[in-house]
Design an enzyme around this catalytic site. Sequence first.
Site, short mmCIF file in Angstrom:
data_model
loop_
_atom_site.label_atom_id
_atom_site.label_comp_id
_atom_site.label_asym_id
_atom_site.label_seq_id
_atom_site.Cartn_x
_atom_site.Cartn_y
_atom_site.Cartn_z
NE ARG A 71 29.08 -8.99 -25.65
CZ ARG A 71 28.42 -9.73 -24.74
NH1 ARG A 71 28.99 -10.00 -23.57
NH2 ARG A 71 27.21 -10.17 -24.98
CG ASP A 103 23.65 -13.99 -23.79
OD1 ASP A 103 23.71 -15.00 -23.05
OD2 ASP A 103 24.33 -12.97 -23.60
#
Length: 554
Positions: free
Chosen positions: A177, A457
């Site tokens: 990603r 996150d």
Amino acid sequence: MVKVSLDNVKLLVDVDKEPFFKPSSTTVGDILTKDALEFIVLLHRTFNNKRKQLLENRQVVQKKLDSGSYHLDFLPETANIRNDPTWQGPILAPGLINRSTEITGPPLRNMLINALNAPVNTYMTDFEDSASPTWNNMVYGQVNLYDAIRNQIDFDTPRKSYKLNGNVANLPTIIVRPRGWHMVEKHLYVDDEPISASIFDFGLYFYHNAKELIKLGKGPYFYLPKMEHHLEAKLWNDVFCVAQDYIGIPRGTIRATVLIETLPAAFQMEEIIYQLRQHSSGLNCGRWDYIFSTIKRLRNDPNHILPNRNQVTMTSPFMDAYVKRLINTCHRRGVHAMGGMAAQIPIKDDPAANEKAMTKVRNDKIRELTNGHDGSWVAHPALAPICNEVFINMGTPNQIYFIPENVVTAANLLETKIPNGEITTEGIVQNLDIGLQYMEAWLRGSGCVPINNLMEDAATAEVSRCQLYQWVKHGVTLKDTGEKVTPELTEKILKEQVERLSKASPLGDKNKFALAAKYFLPEIRGEKFSEFLTTLLYDEIVSTKATPTDLSKL
């Protein structure tokens, strides 16, 4: 035609020519080669103007939403794509047929090895929300992936030896990603502007590893974050076509799964798959970012105020609608519909609390399986067996054949009223606590942070900030005290939390809570609203030098 050239390109860091993770001899110099830089600079020059235009378009939509004259809906101009039943995604790519358990994490060397050794099918290696984008984190992430793909990643620390459990060809499939279209990499300038972070991350990984991955029987596979419009997916598709042509591999070798983690994208799922077509490997439910985006885009509308964060779940009306539409869309088009993150981590010193947390994970995965997802995410290797136990009940590598019958309307996707939802003082405290702890760690270079037995996150900190902005802006009344949420109240509680967290910090006066609070304060007072915390804080972790590196000596 853009010329292949490093003219007016400035690299504002020293290039390490010594290996850092022996016995591997790979250095940063092996990643930042002249030919690799020429490749990413070519991609940047070709596509950067379009990238910037698409980012401006996001703000045009926001202004229309703020005016009250516009409501999100399915696009009339793409009805032909949605209504055409004949088009499909591509045949599933090697290594991406069974994705029932995906583990995620940043490309730190030890985490990379642990993830590849986990009992999972695929591994989403993350340069985005679970990584703080310091230069070392980003460039050594590339070094680590380069070594992993070549079976030379093993290394020792004074406390532990890290070794792959076998040949990487037989280990979980790597899916990278890159950072989103909104981010830049300020250590490398092209034509007096920082290079697109998306192109930097994608380009270096693809250039060095695509052919090696094909030799392993897999391929260059990606997760694409934070998109808000199908034309942003088209931009990625254009990048993929040029990249594959440049190194001489067939178009369609790259595969990309798109995270549907913004509210506008939920209205364009079919168009996003269509734009990627031969490169599509499905969609994923990015739950916390989706909540963040919903608040962000609807923040000025008093009809869409969300309650305390722990009351916004995957069964909340707007979340349930988004999940069901995603699964139906993906399976009708023959691609994977991936479930969301189980962020829990084992609670080693409290067996009862641990059992409760693991039961929550199991129930969440059962819900995803029953809804029709083809697989799901875990943040920790210890959760992989639970996900495996649940998804083995598919009896097949995926359940793309199962097309759930449901009709999800635009109104369903915007149904943010949560039955019995409450906003309380505890909700303010929780948002400040999680937001400050995450931002403080991020400023120190860590983007994957255990907080209250969850692996957090950037998305969770974004929810914290957005909710507080929204509650202050609309002057909501707290259920527990009857008090109105004001800038003064959120500032007072912020100061209390900073003091408490600073005192408890093992870093003593070297902690960064005061710096985190400086950036947080105007946001939670409702005075300003930044598009992303990560771009707001980024300059604090940039470490450039005044004299650019001589690129002729690379």
